[in-house]
Design a protein around this motif. Structure first.
Motif, PDB file in Angstrom:
ATOM      1  N   PHE A   1      -4.383  13.191  -5.890  1.00  0.00           N
ATOM      2  CA  PHE A   1      -4.295  11.838  -6.459  1.00  0.00           C
ATOM      3  C   PHE A   1      -3.646  10.874  -5.485  1.00  0.00           C
ATOM      4  O   PHE A   1      -4.135   9.752  -5.275  1.00  0.00           O
ATOM      5  N   VAL A   2      -2.538  11.281  -4.881  1.00  0.00           N
ATOM      6  CA  VAL A   2      -1.812  10.408  -3.955  1.00  0.00           C
ATOM      7  C   VAL A   2      -2.698  10.015  -2.779  1.00  0.00           C
ATOM      8  O   VAL A   2      -2.738   8.844  -2.365  1.00  0.00           O
ATOM      9  N   GLN A   3      -3.415  10.982  -2.238  1.00  0.00           N
ATOM     10  CA  GLN A   3      -4.285  10.686  -1.091  1.00  0.00           C
ATOM     11  C   GLN A   3      -5.403   9.725  -1.484  1.00  0.00           C
ATOM     12  O   GLN A   3      -5.782   8.848  -0.699  1.00  0.00           O
ATOM     13  N   ALA A   4      -5.921   9.867  -2.705  1.00  0.00           N
ATOM     14  CA  ALA A   4      -7.030   9.014  -3.145  1.00  0.00           C
ATOM     15  C   ALA A   4      -6.567   7.625  -3.547  1.00  0.00           C
ATOM     16  O   ALA A   4      -7.190   6.615  -3.182  1.00  0.00           O
ATOM     17  N   VAL A   5      -5.472   7.528  -4.314  1.00  0.00           N
ATOM     18  CA  VAL A   5      -5.049   6.222  -4.822  1.00  0.00           C
ATOM     19  C   VAL A   5      -4.576   5.308  -3.696  1.00  0.00           C
ATOM     20  O   VAL A   5      -4.705   4.085  -3.776  1.00  0.00           O
ATOM     21  N   ALA A   6      -4.070   5.894  -2.613  1.00  0.00           N
ATOM     22  CA  ALA A   6      -3.613   5.086  -1.478  1.00  0.00           C
ATOM     23  C   ALA A   6      -4.763   4.303  -0.852  1.00  0.00           C
ATOM     24  O   ALA A   6      -4.536   3.265  -0.216  1.00  0.00           O
ATOM     25  N   LEU A   7      -5.990   4.757  -1.043  1.00  0.00           N
ATOM     26  CA  LEU A   7      -7.156   4.058  -0.499  1.00  0.00           C
ATOM     27  C   LEU A   7      -7.493   2.787  -1.280  1.00  0.00           C
ATOM     28  O   LEU A   7      -8.189   1.921  -0.766  1.00  0.00           O
ATOM     29  N   GLU A   8      -6.989   2.691  -2.525  1.00  0.00           N
ATOM     30  CA  GLU A   8      -7.413   1.600  -3.403  1.00  0.00           C
ATOM     31  C   GLU A   8      -6.303   0.699  -3.920  1.00  0.00           C
ATOM     32  O   GLU A   8      -6.562  -0.437  -4.307  1.00  0.00           O
ATOM     33  N   ILE A   9      -5.085   1.197  -3.976  1.00  0.00           N
ATOM     34  CA  ILE A   9      -4.017   0.407  -4.585  1.00  0.00           C
ATOM     35  C   ILE A   9      -3.790  -0.867  -3.774  1.00  0.00           C
ATOM     36  O   ILE A   9      -3.914  -0.870  -2.535  1.00  0.00           O
ATOM     37  N   GLU A  10      -3.473  -1.958  -4.461  1.00  0.00           N
ATOM     38  CA  GLU A  10      -3.449  -3.279  -3.830  1.00  0.00           C
ATOM     39  C   GLU A  10      -2.031  -3.774  -3.568  1.00  0.00           C
ATOM     40  O   GLU A  10      -1.044  -3.095  -3.857  1.00  0.00           O
ATOM     41  N   ASN A  11      -1.954  -4.983  -2.998  1.00  0.00           N
ATOM     42  CA  ASN A  11      -0.689  -5.692  -2.722  1.00  0.00           C
ATOM     43  C   ASN A  11       0.199  -4.981  -1.709  1.00  0.00           C
ATOM     44  O   ASN A  11       1.419  -5.158  -1.711  1.00  0.00           O
ATOM     45  N   GLY A  12      -0.414  -4.181  -0.847  1.00  0.00           N
ATOM     46  CA  GLY A  12       0.363  -3.503   0.194  1.00  0.00           C
ATOM     47  C   GLY A  12       1.255  -2.405  -0.323  1.00  0.00           C
ATOM     48  O   GLY A  12       2.175  -1.950   0.380  1.00  0.00           O
ATOM     49  N   ILE A  13       1.025  -1.960  -1.553  1.00  0.00           N
ATOM     50  CA  ILE A  13       1.853  -0.909  -2.147  1.00  0.00           C
ATOM     51  C   ILE A  13       1.529   0.436  -1.495  1.00  0.00           C
ATOM     52  O   ILE A  13       0.365   0.781  -1.284  1.00  0.00           O
ATOM     53  N   ARG A  14       2.554   1.184  -1.198  1.00  0.00           N
ATOM     54  CA  ARG A  14       2.407   2.515  -0.626  1.00  0.00           C
ATOM     55  C   ARG A  14       2.693   3.564  -1.708  1.00  0.00           C
ATOM     56  O   ARG A  14       3.606   3.386  -2.514  1.00  0.00           O
TER      57      ARG A  14
END
Length: 200
Positions: free
Chosen positions: A135-148
Protein backbone atom coordinates in the motif's frame (compact mmCIF):
# COMPACT_ATOMS: atom_id res chain seq x y z
CA UNK A 1 6.62 21.06 13.54
CA UNK A 2 3.23 19.75 14.68
CA UNK A 3 3.32 15.96 15.00
CA UNK A 4 0.49 13.58 15.84
CA UNK A 5 1.69 10.22 17.18
CA UNK A 6 -0.96 7.51 17.24
CA UNK A 7 0.16 4.88 19.73
CA UNK A 8 2.53 7.34 21.34
CA UNK A 9 2.17 5.74 24.77
CA UNK A 10 3.16 2.24 23.63
CA UNK A 11 6.50 0.43 23.93
CA UNK A 12 7.96 2.03 20.82
CA UNK A 13 5.68 5.06 20.82
CA UNK A 14 6.97 6.32 24.17
CA UNK A 15 10.52 6.45 22.82
CA UNK A 16 9.46 8.17 19.61
CA UNK A 17 7.37 10.69 21.55
CA UNK A 18 10.26 11.39 23.92
CA UNK A 19 12.52 12.14 20.98
CA UNK A 20 10.22 14.57 19.19
CA UNK A 21 8.54 16.26 22.17
CA UNK A 22 11.39 18.59 23.26
CA UNK A 23 11.63 20.37 19.90
CA UNK A 24 8.20 19.93 18.33
CA UNK A 25 4.52 20.32 19.19
CA UNK A 26 3.54 16.70 19.80
CA UNK A 27 0.05 15.29 20.30
CA UNK A 28 -0.35 11.69 21.44
CA UNK A 29 -3.39 9.64 20.46
CA UNK A 30 -4.25 6.29 22.01
CA UNK A 31 -7.13 3.91 22.35
CA UNK A 32 -7.59 4.62 26.07
CA UNK A 33 -5.18 7.44 26.90
CA UNK A 34 -3.37 10.41 25.40
CA UNK A 35 -4.17 13.96 24.36
CA UNK A 36 -6.95 12.48 22.24
CA UNK A 37 -8.40 8.96 22.02
CA UNK A 38 -8.91 6.95 18.85
CA UNK A 39 -9.83 3.44 17.76
CA UNK A 40 -8.18 3.08 14.36
CA UNK A 41 -10.45 0.14 13.52
CA UNK A 42 -13.36 2.63 13.50
CA UNK A 43 -13.42 5.19 10.69
CA UNK A 44 -15.72 7.55 12.58
CA UNK A 45 -13.27 7.53 15.50
CA UNK A 46 -10.41 8.46 13.16
CA UNK A 47 -12.47 11.31 11.71
CA UNK A 48 -13.34 12.56 15.20
CA UNK A 49 -9.68 12.48 16.20
CA UNK A 50 -8.57 14.58 13.26
CA UNK A 51 -11.42 17.03 13.83
CA UNK A 52 -10.05 17.59 17.35
CA UNK A 53 -6.35 17.72 16.45
CA UNK A 54 -6.63 19.90 13.35
CA UNK A 55 -3.82 20.41 10.85
CA UNK A 56 -0.52 18.63 11.39
CA UNK A 57 2.90 18.54 9.71
CA UNK A 58 3.46 14.85 10.39
CA UNK A 59 1.34 11.87 11.36
CA UNK A 60 3.03 8.83 12.87
CA UNK A 61 1.12 5.60 13.41
CA UNK A 62 2.57 3.05 15.80
CA UNK A 63 -0.73 1.27 16.28
CA UNK A 64 -2.82 -1.67 15.16
CA UNK A 65 -3.38 -5.22 16.28
CA UNK A 66 -3.54 -8.65 14.67
CA UNK A 67 -4.34 -12.11 16.02
CA UNK A 68 -1.42 -14.44 16.69
CA UNK A 69 -2.31 -18.14 16.61
CA UNK A 70 -1.47 -21.35 14.80
CA UNK A 71 -2.72 -21.36 11.22
CA UNK A 72 -5.28 -24.11 11.78
CA UNK A 73 -6.69 -22.23 14.78
CA UNK A 74 -7.25 -18.94 12.94
CA UNK A 75 -10.86 -18.34 12.00
CA UNK A 76 -12.06 -15.93 9.34
CA UNK A 77 -13.02 -13.50 12.10
CA UNK A 78 -9.50 -13.75 13.53
CA UNK A 79 -8.09 -12.52 10.22
CA UNK A 80 -10.55 -9.64 10.21
CA UNK A 81 -9.04 -8.34 13.46
CA UNK A 82 -5.78 -7.53 11.69
CA UNK A 83 -7.48 -6.48 8.47
CA UNK A 84 -9.73 -3.96 10.26
CA UNK A 85 -7.18 -2.70 12.78
CA UNK A 86 -3.58 -2.77 11.61
CA UNK A 87 -4.21 -2.83 7.85
CA UNK A 88 -7.37 -0.81 7.12
CA UNK A 89 -6.89 1.24 10.28
CA UNK A 90 -3.59 2.54 8.93
CA UNK A 91 -4.92 2.81 5.37
CA UNK A 92 -7.74 4.98 6.74
CA UNK A 93 -5.25 7.13 8.64
CA UNK A 94 -3.70 7.94 5.26
CA UNK A 95 -7.00 8.21 3.41
CA UNK A 96 -8.49 10.63 5.95
CA UNK A 97 -5.33 12.09 7.43
CA UNK A 98 -4.08 13.54 4.13
CA UNK A 99 -6.72 16.26 4.46
CA UNK A 100 -5.43 17.21 7.90
CA UNK A 101 -1.80 17.56 6.81
CA UNK A 102 -0.11 20.75 5.78
CA UNK A 103 1.45 20.69 2.28
CA UNK A 104 4.64 18.59 2.11
CA UNK A 105 3.68 16.82 5.33
CA UNK A 106 4.42 13.17 6.02
CA UNK A 107 2.62 10.07 7.19
CA UNK A 108 4.56 7.20 8.73
CA UNK A 109 2.92 3.80 9.22
CA UNK A 110 4.30 0.85 11.19
CA UNK A 111 4.64 -2.80 10.21
CA UNK A 112 7.33 -5.28 11.20
CA UNK A 113 9.77 -8.00 10.27
CA UNK A 114 7.00 -10.58 9.86
CA UNK A 115 6.28 -9.22 6.38
CA UNK A 116 9.68 -10.47 5.23
CA UNK A 117 10.67 -13.06 7.83
CA UNK A 118 7.56 -14.59 9.43
CA UNK A 119 7.63 -16.95 12.39
CA UNK A 120 5.07 -19.50 13.52
CA UNK A 121 1.63 -18.28 14.59
CA UNK A 122 1.89 -15.15 12.43
CA UNK A 123 -0.01 -16.01 9.24
CA UNK A 124 -2.44 -13.16 9.90
CA UNK A 125 0.08 -10.60 11.18
CA UNK A 126 2.55 -11.31 8.37
CA UNK A 127 -0.19 -10.94 5.76
CA UNK A 128 -1.26 -7.59 7.18
CA UNK A 129 2.30 -6.25 7.34
CA UNK A 130 2.98 -7.24 3.76
CA UNK A 131 -0.23 -5.54 2.64
CA UNK A 132 0.84 -2.28 4.26
CA UNK A 133 4.22 -2.45 2.51
CA UNK A 134 2.51 -2.73 -0.87
CA UNK A 135 0.00 0.00 0.00
CA UNK A 136 2.73 2.47 0.96
CA UNK A 137 4.60 1.92 -2.29
CA UNK A 138 1.42 2.37 -4.34
CA UNK A 139 -0.17 5.33 -2.53
CA UNK A 140 3.06 7.34 -2.77
CA UNK A 141 2.54 7.41 -6.55
CA UNK A 142 -0.81 9.20 -6.21
CA UNK A 143 -1.08 11.15 -2.97
CA UNK A 144 -1.13 14.91 -3.55
CA UNK A 145 0.17 18.17 -2.02
CA UNK A 146 3.72 16.87 -1.71
CA UNK A 147 2.73 14.50 1.09
CA UNK A 148 5.15 11.67 1.75
CA UNK A 149 4.06 8.22 2.98
CA UNK A 150 6.46 5.64 4.39
CA UNK A 151 6.37 2.56 6.60
CA UNK A 152 8.78 1.66 9.37
CA UNK A 153 9.33 -2.07 9.64
CA UNK A 154 11.17 -3.18 12.77
CA UNK A 155 12.45 -6.44 14.10
CA UNK A 156 11.79 -7.36 17.72
CA UNK A 157 12.86 -4.34 19.77
CA UNK A 158 14.85 -4.56 22.98
CA UNK A 159 12.05 -3.31 25.19
CA UNK A 160 9.76 -6.12 23.97
CA UNK A 161 12.38 -8.88 24.11
CA UNK A 162 11.21 -10.59 27.29
CA UNK A 163 7.61 -10.68 26.10
CA UNK A 164 8.26 -12.00 22.59
CA UNK A 165 11.64 -13.79 22.69
CA UNK A 166 10.07 -17.27 22.56
CA UNK A 167 8.41 -16.38 19.24
CA UNK A 168 11.68 -15.18 17.71
CA UNK A 169 14.39 -17.77 18.45
CA UNK A 170 17.81 -16.56 17.38
CA UNK A 171 16.65 -13.05 16.46
CA UNK A 172 18.80 -10.16 17.62
CA UNK A 173 16.75 -7.51 19.47
CA UNK A 174 16.82 -4.06 17.90
CA UNK A 175 18.24 -1.28 20.11
CA UNK A 176 15.53 1.26 20.89
CA UNK A 177 17.57 4.14 19.48
CA UNK A 178 17.78 2.34 16.15
CA UNK A 179 14.00 1.97 16.21
CA UNK A 180 13.53 5.67 16.94
CA UNK A 181 16.00 6.60 14.20
CA UNK A 182 13.79 4.86 11.62
CA UNK A 183 10.92 7.20 12.51
CA UNK A 184 13.23 10.22 12.46
CA UNK A 185 14.37 9.21 8.98
CA UNK A 186 10.78 9.01 7.76
CA UNK A 187 9.59 12.27 9.33
CA UNK A 188 12.63 14.51 8.93
CA UNK A 189 14.14 12.98 5.79
CA UNK A 190 12.83 13.06 2.23
CA UNK A 191 11.95 9.38 1.76
CA UNK A 192 8.63 8.67 0.04
CA UNK A 193 7.00 5.33 -0.68
CA UNK A 194 9.73 3.54 1.24
CA UNK A 195 9.64 0.65 3.67
CA UNK A 196 12.34 1.55 6.19
CA UNK A 197 13.53 -1.81 7.46
CA UNK A 198 15.52 -2.15 10.69
CA UNK A 199 15.97 -5.88 11.28
CA UNK A 200 19.40 -6.05 12.89
Amino acid sequence: MKILIIGGNGTIGQKVTSHFAPNHEVLVAGRTSGDVTVDIADTSSIEAMFTKTGKQDAIISIAGEARWAEFNELSEDDYYIGLKSKLMGQVNLVRIGQYYLNPKGSITLSTGILADDPVVKTASAAMVNGGIHSFVQAVALEIENGIRVNAVSLGMVEDAYEKYKDYFPGHNPIPMQKAVNAYIRSVIGKANGEVIRIYS
